[in-house]
Design a protein around this motif. Structure first.
Motif, mmCIF file in Angstrom:
data_model
loop_
_atom_site.group_PDB
_atom_site.id
_atom_site.type_symbol
_atom_site.label_atom_id
_atom_site.label_comp_id
_atom_site.label_asym_id
_atom_site.label_seq_id
_atom_site.Cartn_x
_atom_site.Cartn_y
_atom_site.Cartn_z
ATOM 1 N N GLU A 1 5.031 -13.850 19.010
ATOM 2 C CA GLU A 1 5.110 -12.683 18.126
ATOM 3 C C GLU A 1 6.408 -12.703 17.322
ATOM 4 O OE1 GLU A 1 4.258 -8.986 20.269
ATOM 5 O OE2 GLU A 1 3.037 -10.181 21.647
ATOM 6 N N LYS A 2 7.448 -13.329 17.881
ATOM 7 C CA LYS A 2 8.738 -13.432 17.192
ATOM 8 C C LYS A 2 8.671 -14.348 15.976
ATOM 9 C CE LYS A 2 11.389 -12.572 21.361
ATOM 10 N NZ LYS A 2 12.333 -13.125 22.340
ATOM 11 N N ASP A 3 7.599 -15.127 15.871
ATOM 12 C CA ASP A 3 7.431 -16.037 14.738
ATOM 13 C C ASP A 3 6.517 -15.465 13.658
ATOM 14 O OD1 ASP A 3 9.102 -18.029 15.791
ATOM 15 O OD2 ASP A 3 7.488 -18.734 17.089
ATOM 16 N N ILE A 4 6.238 -14.161 13.759
ATOM 17 C CA ILE A 4 5.394 -13.480 12.773
ATOM 18 C C ILE A 4 6.165 -12.303 12.194
ATOM 19 C CG2 ILE A 4 3.258 -12.189 12.399
ATOM 20 C CD1 ILE A 4 2.058 -13.757 14.767
ATOM 21 N N SER A 5 6.259 -12.281 10.885
ATOM 22 C CA SER A 5 6.914 -11.180 10.179
ATOM 23 C C SER A 5 5.845 -10.408 9.402
ATOM 24 C CB SER A 5 7.965 -11.730 9.216
ATOM 25 O OG SER A 5 8.433 -10.713 8.357
ATOM 26 N N ILE A 6 5.807 -9.099 9.606
ATOM 27 C CA ILE A 6 4.892 -8.230 8.863
ATOM 28 C C ILE A 6 5.729 -7.120 8.241
ATOM 29 C CG2 ILE A 6 2.900 -6.690 8.940
ATOM 30 C CD1 ILE A 6 1.962 -8.257 11.440
ATOM 31 N N LYS A 7 5.796 -7.134 6.921
ATOM 32 C CA LYS A 7 6.545 -6.125 6.193
ATOM 33 C C LYS A 7 5.570 -5.305 5.354
ATOM 34 C CE LYS A 7 8.787 -9.306 4.020
ATOM 35 N NZ LYS A 7 8.013 -10.462 4.476
ATOM 36 N N LEU B 1 0.848 -1.184 0.000
ATOM 37 C CA LEU B 1 0.000 0.000 0.000
ATOM 38 C C LEU B 1 0.886 1.236 0.000
ATOM 39 C CD1 LEU B 1 -1.564 0.601 3.528
ATOM 40 C CD2 LEU B 1 0.472 -0.727 3.142
ATOM 41 N N GLU B 2 0.348 2.320 -0.533
ATOM 42 C CA GLU B 2 1.109 3.573 -0.564
ATOM 43 C C GLU B 2 1.033 4.289 0.785
ATOM 44 O OE1 GLU B 2 3.086 4.823 -3.114
ATOM 45 O OE2 GLU B 2 2.692 2.875 -4.040
ATOM 46 N N LEU B 3 -0.164 4.435 1.287
ATOM 47 C CA LEU B 3 -0.407 5.117 2.557
ATOM 48 C C LEU B 3 -1.527 4.397 3.285
ATOM 49 C CD1 LEU B 3 -0.403 8.836 1.372
ATOM 50 C CD2 LEU B 3 1.350 7.726 2.754
ATOM 51 N N PRO B 4 -1.560 4.447 4.585
ATOM 52 C CA PRO B 4 -0.622 5.066 5.511
ATOM 53 C C PRO B 4 0.581 4.161 5.774
ATOM 54 C CG PRO B 4 -2.364 4.035 6.757
ATOM 55 C CD PRO B 4 -2.692 3.819 5.295
ATOM 56 N N LYS B 5 1.575 4.701 6.423
ATOM 57 C CA LYS B 5 2.713 3.907 6.854
ATOM 58 C C LYS B 5 2.232 3.050 8.027
ATOM 59 C CE LYS B 5 5.498 5.779 3.943
ATOM 60 N NZ LYS B 5 5.754 5.070 2.709
ATOM 61 N N ILE B 6 2.497 1.763 7.977
ATOM 62 C CA ILE B 6 1.944 0.870 9.002
ATOM 63 C C ILE B 6 2.941 0.489 10.097
ATOM 64 C CG2 ILE B 6 0.243 -0.058 7.397
ATOM 65 C CD1 ILE B 6 1.948 -2.689 7.404
ATOM 66 N N LYS B 7 4.188 0.914 9.975
ATOM 67 C CA LYS B 7 5.208 0.536 10.956
ATOM 68 C C LYS B 7 4.766 0.774 12.408
ATOM 69 C CE LYS B 7 10.076 0.936 12.026
ATOM 70 N NZ LYS B 7 11.364 1.523 11.686
ATOM 71 N N PRO B 8 4.103 1.893 12.719
ATOM 72 C CA PRO B 8 3.694 2.116 14.111
ATOM 73 C C PRO B 8 2.673 1.098 14.635
ATOM 74 C CG PRO B 8 3.585 4.171 12.855
ATOM 75 C CD PRO B 8 3.815 3.067 11.874
ATOM 76 N N TYR B 9 2.061 0.332 13.756
ATOM 77 C CA TYR B 9 0.997 -0.608 14.145
ATOM 78 C C TYR B 9 1.428 -2.070 14.085
ATOM 79 C CZ TYR B 9 -1.403 3.726 13.201
ATOM 80 O OH TYR B 9 -1.764 5.047 13.196
ATOM 81 N N VAL B 10 2.620 -2.324 13.572
ATOM 82 C CA VAL B 10 3.063 -3.700 13.352
ATOM 83 C C VAL B 10 3.125 -4.500 14.648
ATOM 84 C CG1 VAL B 10 5.029 -5.116 12.621
ATOM 85 C CG2 VAL B 10 4.194 -3.278 11.138
ATOM 86 N N SER B 11 3.628 -3.933 15.709
ATOM 87 C CA SER B 11 3.729 -4.704 16.964
ATOM 88 C C SER B 11 2.347 -5.094 17.481
ATOM 89 C CB SER B 11 4.528 -3.953 18.032
ATOM 90 O OG SER B 11 3.884 -2.763 18.400
ATOM 91 N N ARG B 12 1.358 -4.213 17.340
ATOM 92 C CA ARG B 12 -0.013 -4.562 17.744
ATOM 93 C C ARG B 12 -0.591 -5.645 16.848
ATOM 94 N NH1 ARG B 12 -2.615 1.086 18.175
ATOM 95 N NH2 ARG B 12 -4.357 -0.001 17.217
ATOM 96 N N MET B 13 -0.324 -5.569 15.546
ATOM 97 C CA MET B 13 -0.790 -6.600 14.617
ATOM 98 C C MET B 13 -0.211 -7.959 15.001
ATOM 99 S SD MET B 13 -0.446 -4.867 10.893
ATOM 100 C CE MET B 13 -0.710 -3.141 10.662
ATOM 101 N N LYS B 14 1.087 -7.986 15.291
ATOM 102 C CA LYS B 14 1.735 -9.245 15.674
ATOM 103 C C LYS B 14 1.109 -9.805 16.948
ATOM 104 C CE LYS B 14 6.358 -8.590 13.771
ATOM 105 N NZ LYS B 14 7.789 -8.589 14.136
ATOM 106 N N LYS B 15 0.837 -8.942 17.897
ATOM 107 C CA LYS B 15 0.235 -9.391 19.161
ATOM 108 C C LYS B 15 -1.135 -10.010 18.914
ATOM 109 C CE LYS B 15 -0.763 -7.936 23.817
ATOM 110 N NZ LYS B 15 -0.195 -7.189 24.901
ATOM 111 N N VAL B 16 -1.950 -9.355 18.105
ATOM 112 C CA VAL B 16 -3.287 -9.865 17.780
ATOM 113 C C VAL B 16 -3.180 -11.222 17.093
ATOM 114 C CG1 VAL B 16 -5.293 -9.496 16.262
ATOM 115 C CG2 VAL B 16 -4.443 -7.622 17.683
ATOM 116 N N MET B 17 -2.344 -11.295 16.074
ATOM 117 C CA MET B 17 -2.211 -12.524 15.298
ATOM 118 C C MET B 17 -1.620 -13.655 16.139
ATOM 119 S SD MET B 17 -1.026 -10.729 11.717
ATOM 120 C CE MET B 17 -0.578 -12.233 10.895
ATOM 121 N N ALA B 18 -0.615 -13.349 16.940
ATOM 122 C CA ALA B 18 0.018 -14.369 17.781
ATOM 123 C C ALA B 18 -0.980 -14.972 18.763
ATOM 124 C CB ALA B 18 1.209 -13.767 18.526
ATOM 125 N N GLY B 19 -1.844 -14.139 19.314
ATOM 126 C CA GLY B 19 -2.843 -14.624 20.255
ATOM 127 C C GLY B 19 -3.820 -15.597 19.623
#
Length: 159
Positions: free
Chosen positions: A126-132, A102-120
């Motif tokens: 969370e260390k086994d999830i990569s979101i780029k 995607l062009e916008l928005p930048k998602i870096k500030p939300y990646v740790s929350r995404m990993k937490k949600v997905m890991a749960g």
């Protein structure tokens, strides 16, 4: 123990006035995904990758957009249902690698929350999830901010 690899991809149109959900997290933006569900391309791609690795079809087969039961559904519920389906076959996720385009928005500030949600939901670290994330350098429908897409690869193990 056996292992299986799966891949998934999802696309959604973007429109003003819609909520933008990625990785189970609501991200403030003036555009959001258009879809039968909440249009979370990241979770949809992960669902497809999980189902594909288990040779169980795809997200549309299990949660069709013609079924009102899935109208406006939270994609975290779809991911949980997918995890339950693969678990019945004896599989569990080992790790996940994803890319959001995607062009916008930048998602870096939300990646740790995404990993937490997905890991749960996936019952992995969370260390086994990569979101780029990447842009398409203003090329194509993603570059024109008409839509967004996500890719996912997963490794499953069977005990």
């Amino acid at each position: 123990m056996s292992y299986r690899i799966g891949s998934g991809v999802d696309f959604h149109k973007l429109a003003e006035g819609r909520e933008l959900w990625l990785g189970g997290v609501k991200i403030p933006h003036y555009k959001g995904g258009v879809g039968h569900s909440d249009a979370d391309v990241l979770l949809h791609a992960v669902c497809d990758a999980l189902l594909g690795a288990a040779c169980m079809g795809d997200i549309g087969e299990h949660f069709p957009d013609t079924d009102d039961a899935y109208k406006n559904i939270d994609s975290k519920i779809l991911l949980q249902k997918t995890v339950d389906l693969i678990k019945k076959q004896g599989y569990s996720a080992v790790n996940i690698d994803t890319t959001v385009c995607l062009e916008l928005p930048k998602i870096k500030p939300y990646v740790s929350r995404m990993k937490k949600v997905m890991a749960g939901i996936l019952h992995i670290s969370e260390k086994d999830i990569s979101i780029k994330a990447t842009t398409t350098e203003q090329l194509g429908f993603v570059g024109r901010e008409e839509g967004l897409m996500a890719y996912a690869s997963v490794l499953l193990q069977k005990a």
